[in-house]
Design a protein around this motif. Structure first.
Motif, mmCIF file in Angstrom:
data_model
loop_
_atom_site.group_PDB
_atom_site.id
_atom_site.type_symbol
_atom_site.label_atom_id
_atom_site.label_comp_id
_atom_site.label_asym_id
_atom_site.label_seq_id
_atom_site.Cartn_x
_atom_site.Cartn_y
_atom_site.Cartn_z
ATOM 1 N N LEU A 1 95.417 38.473 132.425
ATOM 2 C CA LEU A 1 95.032 38.342 131.060
ATOM 3 C C LEU A 1 94.334 37.139 130.837
ATOM 4 O O LEU A 1 94.346 36.137 131.704
ATOM 5 C CB LEU A 1 96.408 38.278 130.379
ATOM 6 C CG LEU A 1 97.471 39.188 130.719
ATOM 7 C CD1 LEU A 1 98.750 39.155 129.711
ATOM 8 C CD2 LEU A 1 96.828 40.860 130.187
ATOM 9 N N PRO B 1 95.644 34.531 124.777
ATOM 10 C CA PRO B 1 95.458 35.343 123.680
ATOM 11 C C PRO B 1 94.793 34.655 122.511
ATOM 12 O O PRO B 1 93.974 35.483 121.723
ATOM 13 C CB PRO B 1 96.883 35.816 123.028
ATOM 14 C CG PRO B 1 97.718 34.578 123.703
ATOM 15 C CD PRO B 1 97.206 34.374 124.947
ATOM 16 N N THR C 1 89.866 34.744 123.593
ATOM 17 C CA THR C 1 89.191 35.692 123.986
ATOM 18 C C THR C 1 87.864 35.944 123.763
ATOM 19 O O THR C 1 87.089 36.770 124.266
ATOM 20 C CB THR C 1 89.805 37.199 123.747
ATOM 21 O OG1 THR C 1 90.078 37.065 122.035
ATOM 22 C CG2 THR C 1 91.519 37.336 124.009
ATOM 23 N N TRP D 1 96.835 34.855 112.607
ATOM 24 C CA TRP D 1 96.559 35.715 114.114
ATOM 25 C C TRP D 1 97.681 36.811 113.764
ATOM 26 O O TRP D 1 98.476 36.623 113.578
ATOM 27 C CB TRP D 1 96.572 35.032 115.159
ATOM 28 C CG TRP D 1 95.184 34.341 115.557
ATOM 29 C CD1 TRP D 1 94.226 34.927 116.149
ATOM 30 C CD2 TRP D 1 95.171 32.970 115.338
ATOM 31 N NE1 TRP D 1 93.173 33.864 116.440
ATOM 32 C CE2 TRP D 1 93.842 32.735 115.931
ATOM 33 C CE3 TRP D 1 95.828 31.893 114.782
ATOM 34 C CZ2 TRP D 1 93.171 31.328 116.018
ATOM 35 C CZ3 TRP D 1 95.229 30.681 114.704
ATOM 36 C CH2 TRP D 1 94.078 30.524 115.538
ATOM 37 N N PHE E 1 98.408 39.567 117.121
ATOM 38 C CA PHE E 1 97.711 40.019 118.420
ATOM 39 C C PHE E 1 98.425 41.536 118.491
ATOM 40 O O PHE E 1 99.642 41.916 118.679
ATOM 41 C CB PHE E 1 98.455 39.189 119.300
ATOM 42 C CG PHE E 1 98.127 37.872 119.165
ATOM 43 C CD1 PHE E 1 96.641 37.159 119.433
ATOM 44 C CD2 PHE E 1 98.910 36.810 118.495
ATOM 45 C CE1 PHE E 1 96.492 35.703 119.165
ATOM 46 C CE2 PHE E 1 98.765 35.593 118.107
ATOM 47 C CZ PHE E 1 97.282 34.946 118.528
ATOM 48 N N PRO F 1 96.980 43.320 124.670
ATOM 49 C CA PRO F 1 96.504 42.082 125.642
ATOM 50 C C PRO F 1 95.122 42.297 125.813
ATOM 51 O O PRO F 1 94.446 43.312 125.957
ATOM 52 C CB PRO F 1 97.362 42.663 126.937
ATOM 53 C CG PRO F 1 98.507 43.645 126.657
ATOM 54 C CD PRO F 1 97.827 44.363 125.280
ATOM 55 N N ALA F 2 94.365 41.260 126.190
ATOM 56 C CA ALA F 2 92.940 41.028 126.390
ATOM 57 C C ALA F 2 93.152 40.716 127.916
ATOM 58 O O ALA F 2 93.549 39.758 128.583
ATOM 59 C CB ALA F 2 92.657 39.666 125.998
ATOM 60 N N ILE G 1 91.904 44.349 119.503
ATOM 61 C CA ILE G 1 92.797 43.171 120.542
ATOM 62 C C ILE G 1 93.625 42.292 119.530
ATOM 63 O O ILE G 1 94.530 42.055 119.843
ATOM 64 C CB ILE G 1 91.734 42.511 121.336
ATOM 65 C CG1 ILE G 1 91.071 43.242 122.437
ATOM 66 C CG2 ILE G 1 92.380 41.324 122.116
ATOM 67 C CD1 ILE G 1 91.870 43.732 123.238
ATOM 68 N N ASN G 2 92.870 41.731 118.609
ATOM 69 C CA ASN G 2 93.344 40.833 117.675
ATOM 70 C C ASN G 2 92.619 40.894 116.355
ATOM 71 O O ASN G 2 91.349 41.166 116.352
ATOM 72 C CB ASN G 2 93.713 39.407 118.032
ATOM 73 C CG ASN G 2 92.405 38.682 118.728
ATOM 74 O OD1 ASN G 2 91.533 38.627 117.641
ATOM 75 N ND2 ASN G 2 91.964 38.460 119.629
ATOM 76 N N TRP H 1 106.397 39.481 123.880
ATOM 77 C CA TRP H 1 104.820 39.371 123.242
ATOM 78 C C TRP H 1 104.968 38.333 122.018
ATOM 79 O O TRP H 1 105.722 38.521 121.150
ATOM 80 C CB TRP H 1 104.754 40.847 122.670
ATOM 81 C CG TRP H 1 103.272 40.827 122.172
ATOM 82 C CD1 TRP H 1 103.041 41.285 120.643
ATOM 83 C CD2 TRP H 1 102.117 40.938 123.022
ATOM 84 N NE1 TRP H 1 101.616 41.422 120.888
ATOM 85 C CE2 TRP H 1 101.051 41.068 121.949
ATOM 86 C CE3 TRP H 1 101.795 40.696 124.109
ATOM 87 C CZ2 TRP H 1 99.612 41.314 122.376
ATOM 88 C CZ3 TRP H 1 100.780 40.760 124.444
ATOM 89 C CH2 TRP H 1 99.632 40.932 123.818
#
Length: 372
Positions: free
Chosen positions: A61, A64, A67, A103, A105, A108-109, A151-152, A287
């Protein structure tokens, strides 16, 4: 209503959206390692491929909050990777300070993902600060991967302040030429550590997973301590994310052109420290779901920063809902209040966050729906 600062031209930008911008390269193993190294975050999910592939994520990963990396941005008055973020025609030319962000999230990136981002201006407004007028620019950033999955998303606030008139005028004459510096530099503390010692590099160390049932309201989050910070920390972070804004490494520019007492610690770096606090608390089985932070003060080389927080609420997710989302035996949300304090006893950032934690015997989904 238009004002001297918020003109009709500026107001017309509200609601506008940028064209999608795709990263020049996919997220690489080196990029994830550079970010983890620059933030001194030894999480094995970012730096140990075998460990990450054996985790519930199934792959290496990227942290977060990091990215996107600016690759070879143009170098301008404010540095590299800065002007493109703040293209709002204000009547003064000042750096856009990081006011805070909200943010979400959602996925996952992964190393290997191609990231595309776009911005939409949500609002532009004016307030009166202690040093004079301030203009707040609120943008919504959305990042998607090469499969078109979000992703976010982040609502970001930048704060622009007027500079003294004599400094403004000298810059406006010819923006291609560095203006002649006025006045003299003010003394600043020399950043530790001393040349006699080198801080040891943090090693990857998986932690025991906390479960939702174990968490209690009022519980303290294990703090994350960084520093004493040096200008080298700031330059290393600039190299990791590709943003060399001058107020973070150029002392004459920071003092004489922007009226700051010293070079300042990046708001984005402070966000990383708070993010590490929350990711560590959630654990590999949890998470990092949402994160809101406001920046209320400045930190400087020489400061020791402590990210800390406490649990403020627990919210159980029913078993049937978690099954629909891919869970097996339910999970819960844990709300936290978080802050960043420096060794001068100033609280320079604060906010709140939500992490999802598995119940015993359960697991979490990898994809999440956006909240309002």
């Amino acid at each position: 209503m238009a004002s001297a600062l918020i003109t009709h031209e500026v107001q017309s930008l509200i609601g506008q959206e940028t064209l999608p911008e795709r990263s020049r390269f996919p997220i690489s193993e080196e990029m994830a390692l550079d970010v983890a190294d620059a933030t001194e975050d030894p999480n094995p999910l970012y730096i140990d491929r075998a460990y990450a592939e054996s985790s519930r994520f199934g792959g290496l990963l990227c942290p977060p909050l990091a990215t996107w990396k600016d690759i070879a941005p143009p170098i301008g008055y404010f540095g590299a990777g800065q002007e493109s973020h703040f293209q709002v025609p204000l009547p003064f030319n000042s750096y856009g300070l990081n006011g805070g962000s909200d943010w979400q999230f959602l996925r996952p990136a992964y190393v290997g993902d191609w990231i595309t981002r776009r911005f939409r201006i949500l609002d532009i407004y004016e307030k009166r600060g202690r040093s004079g007028p301030l203009v707040f620019v609120v943008r919504q950033e959305t990042q998607t991967n090469h499969n078109g999955q979000v992703i976010n998303s982040a609502k970001r606030v930048s704060i622009h302040r007027a500079l003294p008139p004599e400094k403004e005028a000298s810059h406006g004459a010819n923006p291609r030429v560095e203006p002649v510096l006025e006045g003299s530099l003010r003394p600043v503390l020399v950043s530790p550590p001393s040349p006699e010692g080198v801080a040891p590099r943090a090693q990857p160390e998986p932690s025991r997973q906390r479960f939702f049932e174990e968490v209690e309201v009022g519980m303290d989050l294990p703090p994350v301590v960084k520093g004493p910070l040096t200008t080298t920390h700031l330059v290393r972070w600039a190299a990791a994310n590709g943003n060399y804004a001058r107020i973070h490494w150029d002392l004459p520019f920071a003092q004489l052109r922007q009226g700051l007492p010293n070079v300042v610690v990046n708001g984005s770096l402070k966000n990383q420290y708070l993010g590490q606090l929350l990711v560590n608390f959630a654990g590999d089985g949890g998470w990092f779901r949402r994160f809101y932070v406001e920046h209320r003060g400045m930190d400087f080389p020489g400061d020791v920063l402590t990210a800390f927080g406490a649990v403020t609420a627990k919210r159980e997710v029913p078993w049937d809902s978690s099954v629909e989302k891919g869970g097996q035996a339910g999970f819960g949300y844990v709300d936290c209040q978080v802050s960043l304090r420096n060794s001068r006893r100033e609280q320079t950032a604060s906010g709140w966050a939500t992490v999802a934690m598995p119940k015993r015997g359960g697991r979490l989904p990898l994809a999440w729906e956006a909240e309002e």
